[in-house]
Enzyme design. Structure first.
Site, PDB file in Angstrom:
ATOM      1  N   SER A   1       3.029  -3.012  12.910  1.00 30.70           N
ATOM      2  CA  SER A   1       1.935  -2.131  12.999  1.00 30.70           C
ATOM      3  C   SER A   1       0.625  -2.565  12.392  1.00 30.70           C
ATOM      4  CB  SER A   1       2.446  -0.835  12.245  1.00 30.70           C
ATOM      5  OG  SER A   1       1.422   0.031  12.097  1.00 30.70           O
TER       6      SER A   1
ATOM      7  N   GLY B   1       6.246   2.134   1.301  1.00 29.82           N
ATOM      8  CA  GLY B   1       7.315   1.939   2.118  1.00 29.82           C
ATOM      9  C   GLY B   1       7.358   0.794   3.237  1.00 29.82           C
TER      10      GLY B   1
ATOM     11  N   ASP C   1      -5.079   1.035  15.257  1.00 30.41           N
ATOM     12  CA  ASP C   1      -4.194   0.058  14.587  1.00 30.41           C
ATOM     13  C   ASP C   1      -3.367  -1.007  15.465  1.00 30.41           C
ATOM     14  OD1 ASP C   1      -1.857   1.457  15.086  1.00 30.41           O
ATOM     15  OD2 ASP C   1      -0.892   1.352  13.212  1.00 30.41           O
TER      16      ASP C   1
ATOM     17  N   ALA D   1      -3.586  11.078   7.032  1.00 27.97           N
ATOM     18  CA  ALA D   1      -5.115  10.789   7.018  1.00 27.97           C
ATOM     19  C   ALA D   1      -5.263   9.584   7.798  1.00 27.97           C
ATOM     20  CB  ALA D   1      -5.343  10.831   5.486  1.00 27.97           C
ATOM     21  N   ASN D   2      -4.287   8.548   7.849  1.00 29.10           N
ATOM     22  CA  ASN D   2      -4.407   7.562   8.287  1.00 29.10           C
ATOM     23  C   ASN D   2      -4.681   7.372   9.865  1.00 29.10           C
ATOM     24  OD1 ASN D   2      -1.898   7.532   9.465  1.00 29.10           O
ATOM     25  ND2 ASN D   2      -1.012   6.318   7.397  1.00 29.10           N
TER      26      ASN D   2
ATOM     27  N   ASP E   1      -0.360   3.190  17.098  1.00 31.63           N
ATOM     28  CA  ASP E   1       0.037   4.609  16.903  1.00 31.63           C
ATOM     29  C   ASP E   1      -0.808   5.422  15.992  1.00 31.63           C
ATOM     30  OD1 ASP E   1       0.811   3.081  14.743  1.00 31.63           O
ATOM     31  OD2 ASP E   1       3.003   3.686  14.841  1.00 31.63           O
TER      32      ASP E   1
ATOM     33  N   PRO F   1       5.251   4.294  -4.389  1.00 28.19           N
ATOM     34  CA  PRO F   1       5.526   3.012  -3.835  1.00 28.19           C
ATOM     35  C   PRO F   1       5.238   2.946  -2.422  1.00 28.19           C
ATOM     36  CG  PRO F   1       7.430   4.181  -4.503  1.00 28.19           C
ATOM     37  CD  PRO F   1       6.458   4.888  -4.703  1.00 28.19           C
TER      38      PRO F   1
HETATM   39  P1  NG1 Z   1       3.380   3.444   3.026  1.00 30.24           P
HETATM   40  O1  NG1 Z   1       3.322   1.930   3.196  1.00 30.24           O
HETATM   41  O2  NG1 Z   1       4.760   3.794   2.913  1.00 30.24           O
HETATM   42  O3  NG1 Z   1       2.248   3.907   2.513  1.00 30.24           O
HETATM   43  C1  NG1 Z   1       2.192   3.562   5.424  1.00 30.24           C
HETATM   44  C2  NG1 Z   1       1.310   4.676   5.422  1.00 30.24           C
HETATM   45  C3  NG1 Z   1       2.135   5.898   6.119  1.00 30.24           C
HETATM   46  C4  NG1 Z   1       2.804   5.639   7.414  1.00 30.24           C
HETATM   47  C5  NG1 Z   1       3.398   4.253   7.231  1.00 30.24           C
HETATM   48  C6  NG1 Z   1       3.872   3.723   8.729  1.00 30.24           C
HETATM   49  C7  NG1 Z   1      -0.723   5.359   3.960  1.00 30.24           C
HETATM   50  C8  NG1 Z   1      -0.808   5.837   2.641  1.00 30.24           C
HETATM   51  N1  NG1 Z   1       0.639   5.050   4.285  1.00 30.24           N
HETATM   52  O4  NG1 Z   1       3.361   4.085   4.780  1.00 30.24           O
HETATM   53  O5  NG1 Z   1       1.301   7.228   6.099  1.00 30.24           O
HETATM   54  O6  NG1 Z   1       1.754   5.561   8.543  1.00 30.24           O
HETATM   55  O7  NG1 Z   1       2.521   3.204   6.829  1.00 30.24           O
HETATM   56  O8  NG1 Z   1       3.119   3.023   9.280  1.00 30.24           O
HETATM   57  O9  NG1 Z   1      -1.577   5.353   5.036  1.00 30.24           O
HETATM   58 ZN    ZN Z   2       1.125   1.573  13.660  1.00 28.80          ZN
END
Ligand code: NG1
Ligand code: ZN
Length: 547
Positions: free
Chosen positions: A69, A514, A283, A384-385, A287, A512
């Site tokens: 991603s 993910g 992105d 939000a992203n 997605d 944290p």
């Molecule tokens: P993590 O890295 O767990 O914050 C990020 C995005 C999620 C989600 C995932 C999957 C933020 C704050 N976090 O997760 O919303 O989209 O990537 O791509 O944008």
């Molecule tokens: Zn993505």
């Protein structure tokens, strides 16, 4: 699973993909991610898991996407699609963790044996399991896809079908369509989007159309490339595509939705000449999408006015609410709801609540939002992203389609129903999809006769700031299930609360990541300076508690 042939097959193929020493992976927010050079064994093993999942679900088709991603080019990862087109069911994540980390082929076989028995999975030459594979444009994708293929076909009776380069949501859409017995190729995806877009354009009441060119930042990834194909079929949308990846730019590097949303600055390839123009960023695997424009008074600076996932959600909610209003009492009874996360801007939540909609909160990661959105007749969810979509329940859809047949063509009610039906086809209900999201935003703006600036005025974002902090061990941060309070390390939440108190409309939390090896800090306050300062003080706390 006692079959000697099966055991031999896994022992043989797994010896081709030894697990790198000290690799410790966890399934995370959206599957496994990491440095691409370390992931061959993981992808191979997830290939096996996908086959087992297919067999467990009566040989339905499963999707396996190779992508990291928005992460950097040298990373890669895996996202799985269940037969519904949604993410892999969370109750299989612990098994995914176990097999990804199994230290030897023998350990792997014994974990699989145990699991197959527990789940009652029947493996046999004629079992007919099927896994569809796709990848983004990362150079490591082809090699990793091969490892996935070998994993899939090491389970007897299972086959892998390679669809090459796709966006993540395309693969999810195709898997969903396949399992519903519908036409499910990539060109069917393009045809379906084109037909519903055309239908919605045809239903625009007056010609208040906003025909100005849209500028697309493709993040140097797969999204721009696929938009180029789609553009060939569409009329009613003028889009100029930049950062296609062919002009020397690097995937996600100072471009793309994650960069624009987090940094709130102009991506590479955009500048002064684009002041005031409607722009959109995808992105790396398309997605997510966010809109932006460069303000008049930017004076050569690099700040943008951002229209993030929250603003896209608000636009969608407004349009759907308008259609339901035309349906009188029956429209009023429709349960239209919104799902957000703790990262949603407080002003957007106020806005949708004022519209009279129910708002629920879910943990970060679309798998959590998707689940909650299914509780409504029409559930709109967005992070939000920019990752989000709209779900229409089966029962609501059959009511809607029945209604369309009853009404007389051309009436206001008929048009409103037809718009809702077309939205349900245009929006990718499997998963958030930048391409289908873009088409829906564009059609609504044309419908309203709005510029991007007018859309931005729906509400004013509370100033916010996100930062990431690199720490030795991010798992030392443990949060409540809502993710808004940190339970560990002990004492950090009190310290964060102490900082929040110093600011008007202050709100902050840590969790944290993910998907990356960092702790994320989010802060909101009444001015940008205050939000920045709150974010920085909380980041300092994270460093001192975890450093
Ligand atoms: P993590 O890295 O767990 O914050 C990020 C995005 C999620 C989600 C995932 C999957 C933020 C704050 N976090 O997760 O919303 O989209 O990537 O791509 O944008
Ligand atoms: Zn993505």
């Amino acid at each position: 699973m006692d079959d000697e042939t099966q055991i031999a097959s896994i022992l043989k193929s797994s010896s081709l993909y030894p697990i790198p020493q000290s690799l410790k992976l966890s399934y995370g927010t959206a599957g496994f991610r990491g440095d691409a050079s370390l992931l061959d064994s993981t992808v191979y093993r997830v290939g096996i898991l996908s086959s087992l999942r297919s067999l467990k679900l009566n040989s339905s088709t499963i999707g396996l996407m190779i992508t990291a991603s928005h992460n950097k080019l040298s990373d890669n990862g895996i996202k799985l699609s269940d037969p519904s087109g949604g993410m892999l069911s969370q109750d299989w994540e612990p098994f995914a963790d176990q097999i990804a980390n199994a230290s030897s082929p023998q350990k792997l076989v014994s974990l699989i044996r145990e699991f197959v028995e527990k789940e009652g999975i029947v493996i046999g030459e004629k079992s007919g399991g099927e896994v569809w594979l796709g990848r983004d444009t990362r150079p490591s994708g082809e090699r990793l896809l091969r490892a996935a293929e070998i994993g899939v076909s090491s389970v007897l009776g299972c086959v892998a079908v390679d669809f090459g380069v796709l966006t993540t949501p395309q693969l999810h859409w195709m898997v969903r369509a396949k399992n519903r017995g519908l036409r499910a190729s990539e060109s069917d995806y393009f045809e379906s989007l084109t037909a519903s877009f055309k239908c919605l354009i045809g239903l625009i009441p007056v010609s208040a159309k906003n025909s100005a060119t849209l500028l697309l930042d493709g993040a140097n990834g797969v999204g721009g490339m696929k938009m180029e194909v789609l553009r060939g079929f569409l009329s009613g949308l003028d889009v100029e595509i930049r950062n296609t990846g062919r002009d020397g730019g690097v995937l996600n590097e100072s471009v793309g939705a994650d960069f624009v949303q987090k940094e709130k600055v102009v991506p590479l390839g955009f500048g002064d000449k684009d002041v005031g123009v409607r722009c959109v960023s995808f992105d790396g695997d398309a997605d997510r999408l966010v809109y932006f424009y460069i303000p008049e008074n930017s004076c050569g600076g690099d700040k943008v006015e951002l229209l993030d996932g929250d603003k896209i959600l608000s636009l969608f909610a407004l349009f759907i609410k308008e259609q339901l209003k035309s349906l009188g009492d029956e429209g009023k009874e429709t349960r239209l709801g919104v799902v957000q996360t703790a990262y949603a801007n407080g002003a957007s939540t106020d806005y949708v609540k004022e519209m009279g909609l129910e708002v629920v909160f879910a943990k970060t990661g679309v798998k959590h939002l998707h689940e909650r959105a299914e509780e409504f007749d029409i559930g709109i969810y967005f992070e939000a992203n920019g990752h989000g979509t709209i779900l229409f329940s089966e029962s609501f859809m059959s009511w809607l389609v029945g209604k369309q047949k009853e009404l007389s063509e051309g009436s206001d009610e008929y048009n409103a129903v037809s718009r809702l039906v077309a939205v349900s086809n245009l929006i990718n209900q499997a998963v958030g999809d930048a391409i289908s999201g873009l088409l829906l935003v564009e059609v609504i703006l044309q419908h309203m006769g709005w510029s991007v600036q007018k859309w931005n005025e729906l509400y004013k974002d509370l100033p916010s700031r996100q930062v990431k902090v690199e720490v030795p061990d991010r798992t030392a941060v443990v949060t409540t299930s809502e993710e808004t309070e940190a339970l560990k390390p002990l004492g950090i939440q009190d310290a964060i609360n102490g900082e929040i108190k110093k600011y008007q409309r202050g709100r902050a939390f840590i969790r944290p990541s993910g998907t990356e090896d960092v702790v994320r800090v989010y802060a909101e306050a009444s001015t940008q300076e205050a939000a920045d300062s709150l974010a920085n003080s909380v980041a300092q706390l994270v460093k001192s508690f975890l450093g």
